[in-house]
Design an enzyme around this catalytic site. Sequence first.
Site, mmCIF file in Angstrom:
data_model
loop_
_atom_site.group_PDB
_atom_site.id
_atom_site.type_symbol
_atom_site.label_atom_id
_atom_site.label_comp_id
_atom_site.label_asym_id
_atom_site.label_seq_id
_atom_site.Cartn_x
_atom_site.Cartn_y
_atom_site.Cartn_z
ATOM 1 N N SER A 6 39.947 32.995 37.835
ATOM 2 C CA SER A 6 39.729 33.530 36.489
ATOM 3 C C SER A 6 40.628 32.807 35.497
ATOM 4 C CB SER A 6 40.045 35.031 36.462
ATOM 5 O OG SER A 6 40.215 35.453 35.114
ATOM 6 N N HIS A 30 35.661 31.802 37.561
ATOM 7 C CA HIS A 30 35.336 33.175 37.155
ATOM 8 C C HIS A 30 35.532 33.320 35.640
ATOM 9 C CE1 HIS A 30 35.169 37.575 38.103
ATOM 10 N NE2 HIS A 30 35.988 37.691 37.071
ATOM 11 N N ASP A 32 35.418 35.921 32.468
ATOM 12 C CA ASP A 32 35.456 37.352 32.139
ATOM 13 C C ASP A 32 34.954 37.605 30.726
ATOM 14 O OD1 ASP A 32 36.655 38.718 34.447
ATOM 15 O OD2 ASP A 32 38.345 37.378 34.078
ATOM 16 N N MET A 34 33.932 40.061 27.756
ATOM 17 C CA MET A 34 34.268 41.418 27.313
ATOM 18 C C MET A 34 33.670 41.661 25.928
ATOM 19 S SD MET A 34 38.232 41.356 28.461
ATOM 20 C CE MET A 34 38.689 40.892 30.121
ATOM 21 N N HIS A 63 31.477 37.347 35.040
ATOM 22 C CA HIS A 63 31.723 38.788 35.165
ATOM 23 C C HIS A 63 31.569 39.417 33.782
ATOM 24 C CE1 HIS A 63 35.001 42.077 36.037
ATOM 25 N NE2 HIS A 63 33.791 42.592 35.902
ATOM 26 N N MET A 65 31.770 42.369 31.441
ATOM 27 C CA MET A 65 32.276 43.723 31.149
ATOM 28 C C MET A 65 31.682 44.112 29.805
ATOM 29 S SD MET A 65 36.097 43.001 32.519
ATOM 30 C CE MET A 65 35.825 41.250 32.621
ATOM 31 N N MET A 132 36.662 46.254 41.473
ATOM 32 C CA MET A 132 37.783 46.084 40.539
ATOM 33 C C MET A 132 39.013 46.765 41.138
ATOM 34 S SD MET A 132 36.488 44.296 38.188
ATOM 35 C CE MET A 132 38.044 44.195 37.318
ATOM 36 N N GLY A 137 39.649 44.695 31.728
ATOM 37 C CA GLY A 137 39.995 44.477 30.322
ATOM 38 C C GLY A 137 41.118 43.479 30.106
ATOM 39 N N GLY A 139 44.060 40.554 32.190
ATOM 40 C CA GLY A 139 44.632 39.920 33.375
ATOM 41 C C GLY A 139 46.090 40.353 33.542
ATOM 42 N N ASP A 167 38.637 41.939 42.463
ATOM 43 C CA ASP A 167 39.072 41.329 41.204
ATOM 44 C C ASP A 167 40.204 42.133 40.578
ATOM 45 O OD1 ASP A 167 39.235 39.982 38.801
ATOM 46 O OD2 ASP A 167 37.242 40.575 38.095
ATOM 47 N N GLY A 169 44.782 41.591 40.043
ATOM 48 C CA GLY A 169 46.090 41.747 40.693
ATOM 49 C C GLY A 169 46.189 41.096 42.065
#
Length: 206
Positions: A6, A30, A32, A34, A63, A65, A132, A137, A139, A167, A169
Site C-alpha cells: 500500500s 495496493h 486505497d 477513500m 481497495h 473504501m 481489515m 481510513g 495507514g 489489511d 498494521g
Amino acid sequence: MKVSVSVLKEYDRLIKAVKKVNESSADFLHVDVMDGKFVDNEKFPLEVVRDVKQISEKPLDVHLMVESHDLIKEYAKLMPEYLTFHVEVIDDYTLIDYVKSLGIKVGLAINPETDIKRLMPYVDDVDLVLFMSVTPGAGGQEFKEEVVDKIKAFKKVAPSDLIISVDGGVNQKTVGLCKYAGCDMVVAGSYITNKENYEEAIKQLR
Ligand code: DX5
Ligand code: ZN
C-alpha cells in the site's frame, strides 16, 4: 505469502514509491481509494489511479473504501487485477456480477466489527476476501489481534480456493498472526514504505 504494497502513506511522493515497488518482488500494488463518506479521508481520485496504473509494473489491487456503486463502476473501468469493495455497502450480487462481467477479479473487504455472516452469501462468487485489521481510513495504525479468530472461523466455512488477505498494521511481528490464521496474502503499507529498502521489508513478510 503474497505481499501487496500500500502506497497510501506515500501519497505526496507517489511516483517515487510506485517505482520502488516496481523494483521490488512485491506481488501487487495496493491502492486505497477513500470517498470522504465511507471513511473520513479522501484519497486517490480516478485520474490518480489511472496515472499510477500507467507507471506501475505490478498488477493493481484496488481497495475501494467508498459507498457509491456508480463510483465503484467508474474505478472498474480502469481494469485493475483486483477490485475490492466493502461488504458493508452491498445487499445483493448486482455489483459483484457487474465487475466480474468485465473480467476483473472481485474482492470483498470486511471491517473489524462486521460479522463474517455478512460475507457468506457471496463467498462462492468472489475471488478474494480482505479482512481489515484496522479501522479503515488511515495507514500506520495498530493491528487488531481479534481479527485472527475471525479469520480462523471464516476459513472453516469458506471455499478452499478463496484468497484470504489481511489489511492494516501488518509488520514483521503481526505477519506471524496472519500466517497462523491461514492467510494467503498480506497488505502492508507503512512497514514497507517507511524503509529505504522496500525489498528487505517484503522479504521479512513472506
Ligand atoms: C487502511 C488501508 C490500508 C493501509 C495499510 O484504511 O486500507 O491499506 O494503507 O497501511 P499500514 O500497513 O500502514 O497499516
Ligand atoms: Zn487497503
